[in-house]
Each structure stands twice: as C-alpha cells, then as structure tokens.
Design an enzyme around this catalytic site. Structure first.
Site, PDB file in Angstrom:
ATOM      1  N   TYR A 153      90.204  90.104  14.523  1.00 10.20           N
ATOM      2  CA  TYR A 153      90.539  90.258  13.096  1.00 10.20           C
ATOM      3  C   TYR A 153      92.048  90.352  12.873  1.00 10.20           C
ATOM      4  O   TYR A 153      92.522  90.107  11.774  1.00 10.20           O
ATOM      5  CB  TYR A 153      89.874  91.508  12.504  1.00 10.20           C
ATOM      6  CG  TYR A 153      88.369  91.428  12.433  1.00 10.20           C
ATOM      7  CD1 TYR A 153      87.690  90.243  12.667  1.00 10.20           C
ATOM      8  CD2 TYR A 153      87.616  92.553  12.121  1.00 10.20           C
ATOM      9  CE1 TYR A 153      86.310  90.176  12.607  1.00 10.20           C
ATOM     10  CE2 TYR A 153      86.229  92.492  12.048  1.00 10.20           C
ATOM     11  CZ  TYR A 153      85.581  91.302  12.298  1.00 10.20           C
ATOM     12  OH  TYR A 153      84.221  91.245  12.233  1.00 10.20           O
ATOM     13  N   ASP A 186      81.371  95.487  14.201  1.00  6.38           N
ATOM     14  CA  ASP A 186      81.093  95.141  12.808  1.00  6.38           C
ATOM     15  C   ASP A 186      79.631  94.720  12.671  1.00  6.38           C
ATOM     16  O   ASP A 186      78.879  95.207  11.822  1.00  6.38           O
ATOM     17  CB  ASP A 186      82.038  93.980  12.416  1.00  6.38           C
ATOM     18  CG  ASP A 186      82.030  93.691  10.933  1.00  6.38           C
ATOM     19  OD1 ASP A 186      81.272  94.346  10.192  1.00  6.38           O
ATOM     20  OD2 ASP A 186      82.780  92.790  10.515  1.00  6.38           O
ATOM     21  N   LYS A 206      81.561  91.139  26.211  1.00  4.07           N
ATOM     22  CA  LYS A 206      81.090  89.784  26.558  1.00  4.07           C
ATOM     23  C   LYS A 206      81.886  89.355  27.789  1.00  4.07           C
ATOM     24  O   LYS A 206      82.539  88.307  27.806  1.00  4.07           O
ATOM     25  CB  LYS A 206      81.315  88.865  25.350  1.00  4.07           C
ATOM     26  CG  LYS A 206      80.683  87.503  25.467  1.00  4.07           C
ATOM     27  CD  LYS A 206      79.178  87.512  25.313  1.00  4.07           C
ATOM     28  CE  LYS A 206      78.632  86.106  25.549  1.00  4.07           C
ATOM     29  NZ  LYS A 206      77.163  86.062  25.661  1.00  4.07           N
ATOM     30  N   ASP A 242      76.092  97.274  11.480  1.00  2.00           N
ATOM     31  CA  ASP A 242      75.242  96.918  10.343  1.00  2.00           C
ATOM     32  C   ASP A 242      73.793  96.731  10.791  1.00  2.00           C
ATOM     33  O   ASP A 242      72.863  97.144  10.104  1.00  2.00           O
ATOM     34  CB  ASP A 242      75.737  95.628   9.676  1.00  2.00           C
ATOM     35  CG  ASP A 242      76.657  95.921   8.507  1.00  2.00           C
ATOM     36  OD1 ASP A 242      77.196  97.047   8.452  1.00  2.00           O
ATOM     37  OD2 ASP A 242      76.838  95.034   7.652  1.00  2.00           O
ATOM     38  N   ASP A 260      75.134  90.099  23.336  1.00  2.00           N
ATOM     39  CA  ASP A 260      73.898  89.418  22.913  1.00  2.00           C
ATOM     40  C   ASP A 260      72.681  90.243  23.306  1.00  2.00           C
ATOM     41  O   ASP A 260      71.728  90.400  22.524  1.00  2.00           O
ATOM     42  CB  ASP A 260      73.835  87.990  23.482  1.00  2.00           C
ATOM     43  CG  ASP A 260      74.266  87.904  24.943  1.00  2.00           C
ATOM     44  OD1 ASP A 260      74.886  88.855  25.445  1.00  2.00           O
ATOM     45  OD2 ASP A 260      73.974  86.878  25.579  1.00  2.00           O
TER      46      ASP A 260
END
Ligand code: NAD
Length: 357
Positions: free
Chosen positions: A140, A246, A190, A250, A222
């Site tokens: 980001y 992020d 990852k 959620d 994943d």
C-alpha cells in the site's frame, strides 16, 4: 492521571459513544481509575464546525492523549465534498499523525449469538481470535508505484516492502498480545513465492526466541484464508502484513455475522492507541436509538487493556457483555425470536448494571 480523547464523529457515532462513556465512567468508579476525558471533533462533524475533517485543535489533544475513543465518521451529506475535506480524510489524518502501525481486530462470537453466523454454529460458537495487522507498510505504501507505458501499453505496478525493523515491531505486538491470551501466534505470509515474506518469516522466527512461552506457527495466506472458514477456532492470535491482514480481518469479522459487536484498536510505538468499532456511521439508522453500542463498548475494553494496562477493567466489560446477552437482551441487528428487543440507551444501561458492584 491518564488522558482519553473522545471523538464521537458522525451518524450513530455520538449515540454509541455516549453509551460507551457511561460504561467507562462506571468501570473507572469500580476500579478506582483516575481518568481525564476530553472531547473533540473529527470527520463530518469537524468539517461542519471548523471546515476541516481533522482540525488543528483535535490534532493537538490527540497527540497528548494516552488513548482515543472514536465513534465513526461519514455520511451521505459529505460525499460531494472535495477529497481533502471528506470525513474519511479525518481518519486517515489521525492514523498517520499518530503513527498507528499496529491494527488489532478481534473476531469474537459470543456463544449466545452463534446463529448469526453464516457458518454452522458448532464451527463458530465461542470463536475468539485476534488478528494483528501491520498498518503502515507493504504494497500500500511501497515505492516504486504507478502506471506507465511500457512497450506501447500501460502497465500498473506496486511494490511490497518490509524492513526488518517494521517486521520486528509488529511481530512483538503479536507476541505480546498472545502472551495476554492463549499463548499461540500464527504468522501469515506467502514465503513460498515472495522474498518480502521470506524475510518476514525469518524475522518473526527470530523475535519468537524472546517469547519462549508463545507457541509460534507459520501459515501461507491462501491456506489461512481457507482455514478461517474451515476451522476458525484453531487460531488464537494471527500476525500478518498490511494487505493480507486487510483481507483476512474482514473475512474473520464476517465469521461472526454481527458487525455491531466488533471492536478494533490501532496502536503506535508509544503504546497510545485509537479505539473504534469496525462498523461505519450507519446513517440509515442514526438518531433512532436502535444502533448496537456493544462494538464501541468492547473498544473501551481494548483501550483499557492495551493503552491503560488495565486488564481487570477490560475483563469486567467483556464479562458484562456476556451477562447482558445471557439475559436475552438484543438490539435489532442481533435480535432473534424469543429475545428481548432493546434500544441503544437501554442496552447501555443494562451493560452498566451488569458491570457489578
Ligand atoms: P456501516 O458499517 O455504517 O453500515 C453497514 C450496515 O450495518 C448498515 O445497514 C448499518 O445500519 C448497519 N450497522 C452498522 N453499525 C451498526 C450498529 N452499531 N448497530 C446496528 N447496525 C449497524 O457501513 P456503510 O453503510 O457502508 O457506511 C456508512 C458510512 O460510514 C459511510 O459514510 C462510510 O464511509 C462510513 N464508514 C466509516 C467507517 C469508520 O468510521 N471507521 C468505517 C466504514 C464506513
């Protein structure tokens, strides 16, 4: 004396913050805490009064505060404003100004509300996990970034960057949080594909040597996304970078099915923090005494635990929420057949009464 800045904001913000303050006052009385409480403006309310979503006056008290309690910002009446004046800029402004790099998002499903989840009750009843998300780095914010023409076509690109220092400080937040809970930390990355994740894993493992009491595991993102819906109760604390956090936070909050129940915290290096419900300003139900104040009340519990170092006060609030749910009291968003429907104020009163003597 510890100083708390209260920023009610917009929409249902003032209503839910009012109930949360009733709870905080009573806890302070019961636990003998000396608190100084200031109130300030942020978001649309600040724009209306001062022409800015994060006015200088708020900035000054925010920097001095030990902790900040925020309701929510935003509303349809502000959507046509130029970007720099919009309520959300107030939130982004205060986060950047205070250097809030660690976002703590618990996903707790009180057993009494298990039916609200889209997952089977036995999979989620009693769920209690905490996601620690790094908030100021990663793809980001990394450079280079942009859109440019390469070989005759436009190409968009961003860069995932983490320094050892950034990884180490968020890892410590994760380990410290795990110490106060079930003593298990799962680091999500990852590392099979990304070099930045390889470094992440190496640094988290090294920091783990300072926390022999915490059991550390690593999981690819994943798989973590899959495990969260398959068997979410296997997790205690998860720590991860900005973009993975992020998405996973959620996903985790939706496991509970009740947006009106979930608090959050964003902390800086000094231990000061901003505490707020995860939901928005809900303009569709503002001013009707029907909003659920529990997410904000639980944000006060996090504030006591993480910025004021008052675990007993935090527990007292969390237990009171359980007790009120046991009594069958529900606001409209979590109501089901057979329960007693109550409004915002009545829920606040019941919580205050449930705090004990
Ligand atoms: P929202 O979270 O405000 O509302 C989504 C839905 O959930 C609505 O139906 C609302 O009535 C309901 N809801 C939310 N909180 C509730 C509560 N405590 N009790 C009962 N029901 C509740 O999201 P939205 O509708 O997408 O956004 C509304 C405004 O809030 C927008 O201006 C948005 O920008 C802003 N927003 C602010 C924040 C924040 O302040 N951190 C976060 C998200 C959205």
């Amino acid at each position: 004396m510890q100083r708390i800045l209260v920023l009610p904001g917009d929409g249902i913000g003032p209503e839910i913050v009012k109930e949360a303050l009733k709870v905080l006052d009573r806890v302070a009385e019961l636990e003998g805490l000396e608190l100084g409480i200031d109130e300030g403006l942020i978001g649309g309310a600040a724009y209306d009064a001062a022409g800015e979503p994060y006015p200088q006056a708020t900035r000054e008290i925010a920097r001095e505060a030990d902790a900040i309690l925020l309701g929510a910002v935003g509303g349809p009446q502000y959507e046509a404003l130029e970007r720099s004046k919009r309520p959300e800029r107030g939130l982004l402004g205060i986060r950047a100004d205070l250097g809030l790099f660690a976002n703590l998002r618990p996903a707790i499903l009180y057993p009494q509300l298990a039916a609200a989840s889209t997952l089977r009750p036995e999979v989620v009843a009693g769920l209690d996990l905490l996601i620690v998300r790094e908030l100021t780095g990663d793809i980001y914010f990394g450079q280079p970034r942009g859109v440019e023409v390469r070989n005759g076509q436009r190409v968009g690109f961003n860069t995932a960057v983490y320094s050892e220092t950034e990884i180490e400080r968020i890892a410590r937040v994760g380990f410290d949080a795990a110490l106060k809970r079930g003593r298990r930390l799962c680091s999500v990355d990852k590392a099979n594909v990304l070099e930045v994740s390889e470094l992440w894993r190496e640094v988290v493992t090294r920091v783990g040597q300072d926390y022999p009491e915490v059991e550390l595991s690593h999981m690819y993102v994943d798989n973590a996304a899959m495990q969260l819906v398959r068997a979410p109760k296997q997790f205690d604390v998860m720590v991860t970078g900005n973009i993975f956090g992020d998405i996973l936070s959620d996903e985790a909050s939706m496991l509970t099915g009740s947006i009106g129940m979930l608090p959050s915290a964003s902390l800086n290096a000094e231990g000061a923090g901003l505490y707020e419900p995860i939901h928005g300003s809900a303009p569709d139900i503002a001013g009707q005494d029907i909003a659920n104040p529990i997410a904000t009340v639980l944000s006060v519990a996090m504030l006591l635990r993480h910025s004021l170092g008052h675990e007993a006060g935090a527990r007292r609030i969390e237990d009171a929420v359980g007790r009120v749910l046991d009594q069958g009291l529900r606001t409209a968003d979590i109501h089901s057949e057979g329960a007693t429907l109550v409004g915002t104020t009545a829920m606040g009163d019941a919580l205050v009464a449930a705090l004990g003597e």
